[in-house]
Motif scaffolding. Sequence first.
Motif, PDB file in Angstrom:
ATOM      1  N   LEU A 199       0.838  -1.191   0.000  1.00 35.95           N
ATOM      2  CA  LEU A 199       0.000   0.000   0.000  1.00 35.95           C
ATOM      3  C   LEU A 199       0.879   1.249   0.000  1.00 35.95           C
ATOM      4  O   LEU A 199       1.874   1.337   0.725  1.00 35.95           O
ATOM      5  CB  LEU A 199      -0.914   0.011   1.226  1.00 35.95           C
ATOM      6  CG  LEU A 199      -2.086  -0.974   1.236  1.00 35.95           C
ATOM      7  CD1 LEU A 199      -2.812  -0.905   2.577  1.00 35.95           C
ATOM      8  CD2 LEU A 199      -3.051  -0.675   0.104  1.00 35.95           C
ATOM      9  N   LYS A 200       0.496   2.214  -0.798  1.00 35.73           N
ATOM     10  CA  LYS A 200       1.297   3.431  -0.910  1.00 35.73           C
ATOM     11  C   LYS A 200       1.329   4.183   0.410  1.00 35.73           C
ATOM     12  O   LYS A 200       2.386   4.705   0.807  1.00 35.73           O
ATOM     13  CB  LYS A 200       0.742   4.327  -2.009  1.00 35.73           C
ATOM     14  CG  LYS A 200       1.578   5.581  -2.235  1.00 35.73           C
ATOM     15  CD  LYS A 200       1.036   6.429  -3.366  1.00 35.73           C
ATOM     16  CE  LYS A 200       1.880   7.675  -3.564  1.00 35.73           C
ATOM     17  NZ  LYS A 200       1.373   8.523  -4.659  1.00 35.73           N
ATOM     18  N   CYS A 201       0.212   4.233   1.136  1.00 37.05           N
ATOM     19  CA  CYS A 201       0.185   4.959   2.406  1.00 37.05           C
ATOM     20  C   CYS A 201       1.124   4.317   3.424  1.00 37.05           C
ATOM     21  O   CYS A 201       1.726   5.008   4.257  1.00 37.05           O
ATOM     22  CB  CYS A 201      -1.238   5.004   2.951  1.00 37.05           C
ATOM     23  SG  CYS A 201      -1.990   3.380   3.221  1.00 37.05           S
ATOM     24  N   PHE A 202       1.288   2.996   3.350  1.00 36.98           N
ATOM     25  CA  PHE A 202       2.207   2.300   4.247  1.00 36.98           C
ATOM     26  C   PHE A 202       3.660   2.560   3.840  1.00 36.98           C
ATOM     27  O   PHE A 202       4.518   2.831   4.676  1.00 36.98           O
ATOM     28  CB  PHE A 202       1.902   0.806   4.241  1.00 36.98           C
ATOM     29  CG  PHE A 202       2.860  -0.022   5.059  1.00 36.98           C
ATOM     30  CD1 PHE A 202       2.760  -0.061   6.439  1.00 36.98           C
ATOM     31  CD2 PHE A 202       3.861  -0.754   4.445  1.00 36.98           C
ATOM     32  CE1 PHE A 202       3.648  -0.807   7.202  1.00 36.98           C
ATOM     33  CE2 PHE A 202       4.753  -1.507   5.189  1.00 36.98           C
ATOM     34  CZ  PHE A 202       4.644  -1.533   6.575  1.00 36.98           C
ATOM     35  N   ARG A 203       3.945   2.489   2.548  1.00 41.58           N
ATOM     36  CA  ARG A 203       5.316   2.671   2.076  1.00 41.58           C
ATOM     37  C   ARG A 203       5.799   4.107   2.256  1.00 41.58           C
ATOM     38  O   ARG A 203       6.982   4.351   2.461  1.00 41.58           O
ATOM     39  CB  ARG A 203       5.427   2.286   0.595  1.00 41.58           C
ATOM     40  CG  ARG A 203       5.209   0.817   0.322  1.00 41.58           C
ATOM     41  CD  ARG A 203       5.621   0.495  -1.095  1.00 41.58           C
ATOM     42  NE  ARG A 203       4.811   1.199  -2.065  1.00 41.58           N
ATOM     43  CZ  ARG A 203       3.697   0.727  -2.607  1.00 41.58           C
ATOM     44  NH1 ARG A 203       3.267  -0.469  -2.274  1.00 41.58           N
ATOM     45  NH2 ARG A 203       3.010   1.416  -3.484  1.00 41.58           N
ATOM     46  N   MET A 204       4.847   5.072   2.170  1.00 36.62           N
ATOM     47  CA  MET A 204       5.235   6.473   2.261  1.00 36.62           C
ATOM     48  C   MET A 204       5.142   7.016   3.677  1.00 36.62           C
ATOM     49  O   MET A 204       5.307   8.218   3.892  1.00 36.62           O
ATOM     50  CB  MET A 204       4.357   7.309   1.322  1.00 36.62           C
ATOM     51  CG  MET A 204       4.500   6.956  -0.153  1.00 36.62           C
ATOM     52  SD  MET A 204       6.164   7.232  -0.787  1.00 36.62           S
ATOM     53  CE  MET A 204       6.197   9.020  -0.788  1.00 36.62           C
ATOM     54  N   SER A 205       4.861   6.166   4.659  1.00 36.49           N
ATOM     55  CA  SER A 205       4.781   6.622   6.043  1.00 36.49           C
ATOM     56  C   SER A 205       6.151   7.114   6.502  1.00 36.49           C
ATOM     57  O   SER A 205       7.203   6.615   6.075  1.00 36.49           O
ATOM     58  CB  SER A 205       4.292   5.496   6.945  1.00 36.49           C
ATOM     59  OG  SER A 205       5.193   4.412   6.935  1.00 36.49           O
ATOM     60  N   ARG A 206       6.148   8.092   7.379  1.00 33.73           N
ATOM     61  CA  ARG A 206       7.410   8.702   7.824  1.00 33.73           C
ATOM     62  C   ARG A 206       8.272   7.692   8.579  1.00 33.73           C
ATOM     63  O   ARG A 206       9.496   7.694   8.442  1.00 33.73           O
ATOM     64  CB  ARG A 206       7.110   9.908   8.714  1.00 33.73           C
ATOM     65  CG  ARG A 206       6.501  11.084   7.965  1.00 33.73           C
ATOM     66  CD  ARG A 206       6.341  12.282   8.871  1.00 33.73           C
ATOM     67  NE  ARG A 206       5.787  13.433   8.145  1.00 33.73           N
ATOM     68  CZ  ARG A 206       5.554  14.610   8.695  1.00 33.73           C
ATOM     69  NH1 ARG A 206       5.824  14.801   9.993  1.00 33.73           N
ATOM     70  NH2 ARG A 206       5.047  15.594   7.978  1.00 33.73           N
ATOM     71  N   LEU A 207       7.641   6.839   9.369  1.00 34.04           N
ATOM     72  CA  LEU A 207       8.398   5.861  10.138  1.00 34.04           C
ATOM     73  C   LEU A 207       9.148   4.903   9.212  1.00 34.04           C
ATOM     74  O   LEU A 207      10.351   4.660   9.393  1.00 34.04           O
ATOM     75  CB  LEU A 207       7.458   5.081  11.061  1.00 34.04           C
ATOM     76  CG  LEU A 207       8.112   3.951  11.871  1.00 34.04           C
ATOM     77  CD1 LEU A 207       9.193   4.529  12.783  1.00 34.04           C
ATOM     78  CD2 LEU A 207       7.047   3.209  12.685  1.00 34.04           C
ATOM     79  N   LEU A 208       8.439   4.395   8.209  1.00 35.13           N
ATOM     80  CA  LEU A 208       9.080   3.458   7.288  1.00 35.13           C
ATOM     81  C   LEU A 208      10.132   4.151   6.432  1.00 35.13           C
ATOM     82  O   LEU A 208      11.192   3.579   6.145  1.00 35.13           O
ATOM     83  CB  LEU A 208       8.026   2.803   6.393  1.00 35.13           C
ATOM     84  CG  LEU A 208       8.492   1.604   5.562  1.00 35.13           C
ATOM     85  CD1 LEU A 208       8.989   0.492   6.475  1.00 35.13           C
ATOM     86  CD2 LEU A 208       7.357   1.079   4.686  1.00 35.13           C
ATOM     87  N   GLN A 209       9.859   5.398   6.032  1.00 33.24           N
ATOM     88  CA  GLN A 209      10.849   6.147   5.260  1.00 33.24           C
ATOM     89  C   GLN A 209      12.114   6.386   6.081  1.00 33.24           C
ATOM     90  O   GLN A 209      13.234   6.317   5.549  1.00 33.24           O
ATOM     91  CB  GLN A 209      10.263   7.484   4.797  1.00 33.24           C
ATOM     92  CG  GLN A 209       9.176   7.373   3.742  1.00 33.24           C
ATOM     93  CD  GLN A 209       9.746   7.039   2.375  1.00 33.24           C
ATOM     94  OE1 GLN A 209      10.938   7.099   2.155  1.00 33.24           O
ATOM     95  NE2 GLN A 209       8.880   6.678   1.458  1.00 33.24           N
TER      96      GLN A 209
END
Length: 252
Positions: free
Chosen positions: A85-95
């Motif tokens: 999911l894009k919202c998951f991949r673009m989350s600040r924590l994951l980034q």
Amino acid sequence: MSLLEYLLVSAVLSLLLHSMIIYLWRLDIDFNFLFRVLAGQITEDYINKTKPDLTRYFSQFSLYTFKICACAALGGWLMGTITTLKCFRMSRLLQTIRNNEFPQNSLRYYNKWWYYFRAYQYKSEYQYLGSAKPNTYINLLVDTKDASVLYEGTLVDWVADGEVLDRVYISTPTKRLFNKKNGDNITLSGGCKIEIESDGILCIPYCNVINMHIQFVKAIAFESDAMLEEDATVEAVNAISEEDLDTSTQQV
């Protein structure tokens, strides 16, 4: 990993998984019979002495295998859906954890080209594109026998063999002459763009590609009000033109 290491890791993980499932589902397992099956110690004397219910064992094992495969398929689908999911991949924590880079090889679901052509879903600098899916626009410098040609178009599809890109498909393609070859001499040329079957799809083998530039172009959606306003303006201009035409006719 080597084949032996892979088998050992798989065996350990499988043992833990099946032990957990047997405990959670409260399954009644005949471990003595199971051990003899795995060790190849099922003899006629053992079967006549213990008289195991082979029919029930087989039906239960088949049902157990079906449940395990169904749960594994559902779990894999859910995990793949969530992690892509894009919202998951673009989350600040994951980034922050990934340092704004693509996942490592051991954590990738797909090959590297999938991530290159979808960099807007993983790089924070593309957040200005918004939530809508942009068009992937590519420029391909293709080497031919007599010249090098620059192809441009919107990426439609691509085929890769593992990590090796095999070919790409682009729509609304254009081409222009980049340089000409005359023996060992190369003459640079800035030819004009030429459309190639605007309603078709062009396939380009990647083995002939010298260089490729990937861009993400945000699709511009026209608002309905703006379209109505433009239509009203056009109607007003047409009306004024008709009045001028009538006036000039009367004067004549």
